[in-house]
Design an enzyme around this catalytic site. Structure first.
Site, mmCIF file in Angstrom:
data_model
loop_
_atom_site.group_PDB
_atom_site.id
_atom_site.type_symbol
_atom_site.label_atom_id
_atom_site.label_comp_id
_atom_site.label_asym_id
_atom_site.label_seq_id
_atom_site.Cartn_x
_atom_site.Cartn_y
_atom_site.Cartn_z
ATOM 1 N N ASP A 51 -21.933 -28.711 56.136
ATOM 2 C CA ASP A 51 -22.330 -27.300 56.182
ATOM 3 C C ASP A 51 -21.358 -26.607 57.121
ATOM 4 O OD1 ASP A 51 -23.697 -24.927 55.932
ATOM 5 O OD2 ASP A 51 -25.320 -25.499 57.279
ATOM 6 N N CYS A 104 -21.897 -20.233 53.684
ATOM 7 C CA CYS A 104 -22.649 -19.042 53.264
ATOM 8 C C CYS A 104 -21.659 -17.922 52.967
ATOM 9 C CB CYS A 104 -23.695 -18.635 54.298
ATOM 10 S SG CYS A 104 -23.070 -18.388 55.949
#
Length: 165
Positions: A51, A104
């Site tokens: 991530d 993101c």
């Protein structure tokens, strides 16, 4: 390294602990995760979630203050860090294991370009998997193969040959 995000991840995974009894969550600078040895054998992981830190441009809807800070440089500056994170993930993933790379961001320089760069460096040790249907009802779109890049001076380039460096 956000401790609060790590707490949320721990809380969410504890609910599924019976499904993942050997889960390790590491809140550490990913590029600097040391090699771990057990009985003089390097520990490798079956699954790795990378991530990666990113520009956050995929959160503009819920982070309106980001509009004032956004520049083309945000995404391009993250690319090198992100490739190092994914490279490290590939180093600690065992043969036959799986890596999920996520950000993101909606910027292909932070997503497709990172994955492509790392796959090329891996020289066939890893492959991109088609996960169509793996998560029911997931809304998704296929990755991009080409994309324009805006330089800091506002110039848009579409090929590496156009880059000024």
């Amino acid at each position: 390294l956000e401790f609060r995000r790590c707490e949320v991840l721990v809380s969410n995974t504890q609910r599924m602990s019976k499904m993942m009894p050997h889960l390790i969550i590491i809140n550490h600078e990913g590029r600097m995760i040391p090699n771990i040895y057990l009985d003089q054998k390097r520990v490798e992981f079956d699954r790795v979630l990378c991530d990666a830190s990113c520009s956050g441009d995929g959160t503009l809807r819920k982070s309106p203050d980001l509009w004032r800070k956004w520049t083309p440089r945000l995404g391009t500056n993250q690319h090198k860090i992100q490739t190092k994170l994914l490279d490290k993930s590939m180093m600690i993933c065992k043969v036959g294991g799986k890596i999920v790379y996520s950000t993101c961001s909606m910027n292909p320089v932070e997503d497709e370009a990172v994955v492509l760069a790392c796959l090329l460096r891996a020289e066939g040790r890893f492959e991109l998997c088609d996960t169509t249907g793996a998560v029911p009802n997931l809304k998704w779109s296929p990755g991009m193969y080409t994309w324009p890049v805006m330089l800091n001076n506002g110039q848009v380039v579409t090929t590496a040959a156009e880059l000024p460096f």
